[in-house]
Write an enzyme that holds these catalytic residues in place. Structure first.
Site, mmCIF file in Angstrom:
data_model
loop_
_atom_site.group_PDB
_atom_site.id
_atom_site.type_symbol
_atom_site.label_atom_id
_atom_site.label_comp_id
_atom_site.label_asym_id
_atom_site.label_seq_id
_atom_site.Cartn_x
_atom_site.Cartn_y
_atom_site.Cartn_z
ATOM 1 N N VAL A 178 0.839 -1.199 0.000
ATOM 2 C CA VAL A 178 0.000 0.000 0.000
ATOM 3 C C VAL A 178 0.877 1.254 0.000
ATOM 4 O O VAL A 178 0.555 2.251 -0.651
ATOM 5 C CB VAL A 178 -0.959 0.010 1.217
ATOM 6 C CG1 VAL A 178 -1.748 1.319 1.282
ATOM 7 C CG2 VAL A 178 -1.904 -1.183 1.161
ATOM 8 N N CYS A 179 1.990 1.183 0.710
ATOM 9 C CA CYS A 179 2.861 2.355 0.891
ATOM 10 C C CYS A 179 3.265 3.030 -0.420
ATOM 11 O O CYS A 179 3.161 4.258 -0.525
ATOM 12 C CB CYS A 179 4.087 1.990 1.709
ATOM 13 S SG CYS A 179 3.687 1.415 3.377
ATOM 14 N N PRO A 180 3.721 2.282 -1.443
ATOM 15 C CA PRO A 180 4.125 2.995 -2.658
ATOM 16 C C PRO A 180 2.962 3.710 -3.339
ATOM 17 O O PRO A 180 3.161 4.764 -3.952
ATOM 18 C CB PRO A 180 4.712 1.900 -3.553
ATOM 19 C CG PRO A 180 4.170 0.620 -3.039
ATOM 20 C CD PRO A 180 3.965 0.837 -1.560
#
Length: 198
Positions: free
Chosen positions: A50-52
């Site tokens: 999810v972070c990118p």
């Protein structure tokens, strides 16, 4: 989750950290941004899933924030070396590619603790987002659990709303966007808004 020192309406916890800025290492302090709004967002780990999507979304909209006199800073517990390796990894391979925002290294977890987003059992940060005004005062806090990303549009809207209230002294109703009606914050004058919208 750590309780932290971040409180709405109070000075935001100061920080100094090494960041990756335009592909190079640079020391970044909150005081570097005095006079500007700051969106400070924490994310769990580099090289995840999810972070990118969040980081790239904020990076793609960095100029929209800058037009408002606002800078966006990303933070995780990874080192600046890991940040750089992730930036140097192509997006099609799960990397970030070139970014328009700094990524701060919180290897000591001090920032995550100070802002109350440290997931102590894993030593990583929850998805915290903090809006700090030009005077260094914390205006907004949201913290998501790990599996759900945040809305860049909502962060931008909140910056616009706080700046509007700062400048005009009126308050912004639910879902307010620039150009929408606001409310005069007193009993008599507020009726103008309510009679128009109800």
């Amino acid at each position: 989750m750590a309780s932290g020192n971040a409180r709405i309406g109070k000075p935001a916890p100061d920080f100094k950290a090494t960041a990756v800025v335009d592909g190079a290492f640079k020391e970044v302090k909150l005081s570097d941004y005095k006079g500007k709004y700051v969106v400070l967002f924490f994310y769990p780990l580099d090289f995840t899933f999810v972070c990118p999507t969040e980081i790239i979304a904020f990076s793609n909209r960095a100029e929209d924030f800058r037009k408002l006199g606002c800078e966006v800073l990303g933070v995780s517990v990874d080192s600046q070396f890991t940040h750089l390796a992730w930036i140097n990894t192509p997006r099609k391979e799960g990397g970030l590619g070139p970014l328009n925002i700094p990524l701060l290294a919180d290897v000591t977890r001090r920032l995550s603790e100070d802002y109350g987003v440290l997931k102590t059992d894993e030593g990583i940060a929850y998805r915290g987002l903090f809006i700090i005004d030009g005077k260094g005062v914390l205006r907004q806090i949201t913290v998501n659990d790990l599996p759900v990303g945040r809305s860049v549009d909502e962060a931008l809207r909140l910056v616009q709303a706080f700046q509007y209230t700062d400048e005009h002294g009126e308050v912004c109703p639910a879902g307010w966007k620039p150009g929408s009606d606001t409310i005069k914050p007193n009993v008599d004058d507020s009726k103008e808004y309510f009679s128009k919208h109800n």
